[in-house]
Design a protein around this motif. Structure first.
Motif, PDB file in Angstrom:
ATOM      1  N   THR A  46       0.833  -1.203   0.000  1.00  0.00           N
ATOM      2  CA  THR A  46       0.000   0.000   0.000  1.00  0.00           C
ATOM      3  C   THR A  46       0.865   1.250   0.000  1.00  0.00           C
ATOM      4  O   THR A  46       1.891   1.318   0.670  1.00  0.00           O
ATOM      5  CB  THR A  46      -0.911   0.013   1.237  1.00  0.00           C
ATOM      6  N   TYR A  47       0.409   2.253  -0.765  1.00  0.00           N
ATOM      7  CA  TYR A  47       1.049   3.571  -0.782  1.00  0.00           C
ATOM      8  C   TYR A  47       0.086   4.555  -0.134  1.00  0.00           C
ATOM      9  O   TYR A  47      -1.136   4.399  -0.207  1.00  0.00           O
ATOM     10  CB  TYR A  47       1.376   4.006  -2.210  1.00  0.00           C
ATOM     11  N   TYR A  48       0.645   5.587   0.475  1.00  0.00           N
ATOM     12  CA  TYR A  48      -0.167   6.565   1.185  1.00  0.00           C
ATOM     13  C   TYR A  48      -0.024   7.934   0.518  1.00  0.00           C
ATOM     14  O   TYR A  48       1.090   8.442   0.344  1.00  0.00           O
ATOM     15  CB  TYR A  48       0.242   6.636   2.659  1.00  0.00           C
ATOM     16  N   VAL A  49      -1.169   8.501   0.166  1.00  0.00           N
ATOM     17  CA  VAL A  49      -1.203   9.810  -0.494  1.00  0.00           C
ATOM     18  C   VAL A  49      -1.948  10.786   0.400  1.00  0.00           C
ATOM     19  O   VAL A  49      -3.099  10.540   0.783  1.00  0.00           O
ATOM     20  CB  VAL A  49      -1.902   9.731  -1.871  1.00  0.00           C
ATOM     21  N   LYS A  50      -1.280  11.889   0.755  1.00  0.00           N
ATOM     22  CA  LYS A  50      -1.920  12.951   1.537  1.00  0.00           C
ATOM     23  C   LYS A  50      -2.341  14.054   0.571  1.00  0.00           C
ATOM     24  O   LYS A  50      -1.516  14.577  -0.176  1.00  0.00           O
ATOM     25  CB  LYS A  50      -0.949  13.502   2.592  1.00  0.00           C
ATOM     26  N   PHE A  51      -3.624  14.426   0.605  1.00  0.00           N
ATOM     27  CA  PHE A  51      -4.179  15.357  -0.372  1.00  0.00           C
ATOM     28  C   PHE A  51      -4.795  16.548   0.343  1.00  0.00           C
ATOM     29  O   PHE A  51      -5.706  16.388   1.160  1.00  0.00           O
ATOM     30  CB  PHE A  51      -5.222  14.631  -1.222  1.00  0.00           C
TER      31      PHE A  51
END
Length: 791
Positions: free
Chosen positions: A580-585
């Motif tokens: 899993t990759y984590y993207v903060k938007f």
């Protein structure tokens, strides 16, 4: 660095061995005694003082041949010259098994000419350490004791006739003599013959190193003892050849650089120290195109020192970068003779001055402690990376035995370096690797592990290096002059090859510019973002972006956290939830960061961020994610604003921001309003009131029209006139104030839209001008190439 590269650093010396070879006899090289090997062997002329040849009377001079060469010196033996006596004694010493040197001499008081010489065994006397020389300095490599007080010697003195006669001879030695198969290791007998020199010169010109040349000589002569010298002698001879060649080459280089500067004042070159005494100095130069390239693509730089290695044997080091097509570009070149820290500091400062004093964001070099120290001093704010490919190559040398013993080690080593997604994962993988192959105490592995933050990808992802993939080898490293410079290239040939390389690279860039401007890539999705990117990026960069965009179709993005301003998404490939990759938007600022850090490293958005954009209805690339250095207008002199220049794109962006902001706030409102019946009733009432106000605002906006830039109908001017005729003392009601504010807001919005249209038109015109200028430039280059081919 290959082992043979060290020969470049050995100090100047004669054709014999240096103190580095470890032979006992090599230690006499720093003594005041003269080495027998320093002079060529002359013809030996000898006679018996009793006359009639050796063993008979008379004074006739003979040239010893055949059995006569087996003669032992004796008192009264005559020689034509001092050199003949020296050569004869050395020949005798080789036959017996010892090395010789000149010990003492006596000069004539009348004219100062040498009239007496004593030749001795190399082990004669005892070494006298000079206490003043060694008192204040530590001797890092103490010289071995070789002198044991041997008395063996031959004394000769000059007669009035000009001939030299043996006046004393001591045969006995107080040490063991060397057997015939080892005599070639003795210093005074290690001489490179004329035919051997010719063969060495030929093989050296072909790019062979000392080790391979010695193998060829041993095969040619039928054994090392018949070669007559050691690999160290061969190495030193080759070094001296290069040294003599370099002196002439540097003069040619300086003449070339002066000519180039005379033809173009923007051509820059500098010599370390005094240019009039620059025959053994470092030199740097940068042509005008290189300096211009740096203004566009100088964010990341590679200092390529591979050409000074055994592969090329040319002390040449270019500064290179990457252009908007992903091709290597040149930022200047250096010719390095002295590779000290001070020299690299001078070089980096000089290069920085030639590049207008603007340091790069990142720099890549070979794994070298001296270069690292210089980079830290000259580029303190620049991120310094060691070339991973060079470390992998060095690994094959340093761990060759491990590779042979464990065929799977190399693949495991590469996986450990390239695959980890976090520093913790790398640390764990590294410990597992060194334990599995029992390498925890390996010195070189410990060195590169200590430097891991400067070459392992997971530690470098937060810095821009202009690479399309985090795990690939840098295309710019060791590639700009590949195909032009090879192992046999000398500096005399280099000038033409250098210019051919520049011309070839320029033609490739022109071809890439032409393809980008005159062909349209095939789109694979109906996404406005893909169309936008196809019009902005160069062909190669768009293909790489398109690969990421299409890749989003197999990824799922789900919200995992929401702290108000920033939403965190988990992004994983379908069926691979374990990775899993984590993207903060940040919805309001339209900014996203991914745990893979591809954008920070390469300047292109990853598929994980694009997957989040897809689910949040971001239809076009926000302007801050379009790096100009990757666009087709990267070399444009017109400073275009970072917002997209298309009105439709602006509309999509502003609409997307409004949509996402409202939805974000609405979700929070719904979540709070549904907690209880009371909050639900309040929320319903607020929504109904808000719906009425939104409908009224939409109705008023629909009545307002613009004709020739003026507001008509229920116009602001009419309302303003009505307001202006009010009695000044009459206060405005709250409804009138709200109404006036809405009117002014509408006027402001229409004025802004009008400005946006004008701005878009202006930027469109400027873009057309730049495109036309680029196309003309390409046509001119093509005409030049055609004319050259025609000639």
């Amino acid at each position: 660095m290959d082992p043979e590269v060290l020969e470049f650093d050995i100090g100047l010396g004669g054709g014999g061995s240096s103190a580095r070879d470890g032979d006992d006899d090599a230690n006499i090289g720093l003594d005041v005694d003269e080495d027998m090997a320093d002079s060529p062997a002359p013809s030996i002329l000898a006679s018996n003082s009793n006359g009639g040849g050796f063993g008979s009377g008379g004074s006739e001079i003979y040239v010893p041949e055949g059995d006569l060469l087996d003669l032992e010196p004796y008192e009264g033996m005559e020689f034509e010259s001092e050199e003949a006596a020296k050569a004869f004694y050395n020949s005798y010493a080789r036959r017996v098994g010892f090395s010789t040197r000149v010990s003492s001499s006596r000069r004539s008081r009348r004219d100062g000419a040498i009239i007496q010489r004593q030749f001795v065994c190399a082990k004669e006397g005892f070494r006298n350490l000079n206490e003043k020389r060694t008192k204040d300095r530590e001797i890092k490599r103490p010289r071995t004791i070789t002198r044991v007080g041997c008395k063996a010697s031959l004394s000769v003195k000059m007669q009035d006739s000009g001939k030299w006669v043996v006046s004393g001879f001591v045969r006995e030695h107080n040490h063991e003599l060397v057997p015939p198969d080892q005599v070639h290791c003795l210093r005074s007998h290690r001489q490179i013959s004329g035919p051997a020199k010719t063969l060495i010169d030929t093989l050296q010109a072909a790019g062979m190193g000392p080790r391979r040349i010695m193998s060829a000589l041993i095969k040619e002569y039928g054994g090392i003892s018949k070669v007559g010298f050691t690999e160290v002698d061969c190495r030193n001879y080759m070094r001296n050849n290069r040294q003599r060649s370099l002196e002439g080459d540097i003069q040619l280089l300086l003449d070339y650089l002066r000519q180039m500067q005379a033809e173009n004042p923007n051509f820059f070159y500098a010599v370390q120290g005094d240019e009039d005494q620059a025959l053994m100095s470092n030199v740097f130069w940068a042509d005008p195109k290189s300096r211009m390239n740096y203004t566009f693509f100088g964010d990341t730089v590679t200092f390529d020192t591979t050409y000074r290695s055994n592969r090329y044997r040319l002390p040449f080091a270019p500064f290179t970068g990457v252009n908007h097509h992903g091709q290597p570009v040149l930022f200047g070149c250096a010719f390095l003779i002295n590779e000290s820290e001070a020299s690299f500091i001078w070089l980096f400062k000089t290069w920085l001055m030639a590049m207008s004093g603007r340091p790069p964001v990142s720099i890549t070099t070979d794994h070298d402690a001296v270069i690292r120290s210089a980079v830290m001093q000259v580029f303190p704010e620049t991120r310094h990376r060691f070339c991973k490919w060079h470390i992998f190559k060095k690994c094959q040398e340093k761990l060759s035995q491990v590779f042979l013993k464990h065929p799977t080690f190399e693949a495991d080593f590469h996986k450990c370096v390239n695959l980890p997604e976090s520093t913790e994962e790398f640390e764990s993988c590294w410990l597992s690797l060194v334990d599995r192959y029992e390498l925890r105490d390996h010195e070189w592995l410990q060195i590169i592990y200590n430097d891991r933050r400067q070459w392992v990808p997971v530690y470098l992802r937060d810095t821009f290096f202009a690479e399309m993939s985090i795990t690939q080898r840098s295309d710019s490293m060791n590639s700009y002059f590949d195909g032009f410079v090879n192992a046999s290239t000398n500096l005399n040939q280099f000038f033409k090859l250098y210019e051919k390389a520049l011309e070839s690279r320029n033609e490739k860039e022109v071809k890439a510019d032409y393809d980008t401007m005159n062909t349209s890539p095939a789109l694979k999705t109906p996404s406005p973002m893909e169309k936008q990117a196809s019009e902005l990026y160069t062909r190669k960069l768009f293909a790489r972006f398109q690969e990421e965009l299409v890749g989003t179709l197999t990824f799922m993005a789900s919200k995992s956290d929401d702290d108000g301003d920033i939403i965190t998404y988990q992004v994983a490939k379908f069926g691979e939830d374990h990775k899993t990759y984590y993207v903060k938007f940040n919805v309001l600022e339209m900014k996203a960061t991914c745990s893979c850090q591809m954008f920070e490293f390469s300047g292109l958005l990853c598929r994980h961020v694009l997957a989040v954009f897809r689910v949040t209805n971001v239809l076009t690339l926000p302007s801050h994610y379009i790096l100009k250095r990757w666009t087709r207008n990267a070399k444009s002199s017109v400073i275009l604003e970072e917002r997209a220049s298309d009105v439709y794109t602006n509309y999509l962006e502003s609409h997307t921001v409004r949509y996402n902001t409202l939805r974000h706030e609405a979700f929070k409102f719904v979540e709070e309003g549904s907690k209880s019946l009371d909050t639900y009733n309040v929320a319903i009432g607020a929504l109904q009131e808000a719906a009425k106000r939104v409908a009224l605002a939409a109705k008023n906006e629909g009545r307002t029209m613009m004709v020739n830039g003026r507001v008509r109908g229920n116009s602001a001017r009419d309302r303003a006139n009505t307001t202006n005729h009010r009695v000044p003392s009459q206060p405005l009601s709250e409804d009138d104030m709200d109404k006036k504010i809405r009117e002014l807001a509408n006027e402001l919005e229409f004025a802004s839209r009008k400005c946006e249209v004008y701005r878009a038109n202006l930027l469109s015109v400027l873009k057309d001008i730049e495109d036309h200028k680029l196309q003309l430039s390409i046509k001119v280059q093509n005409i030049k190439i055609s004319m050259k081919d025609g000639l």
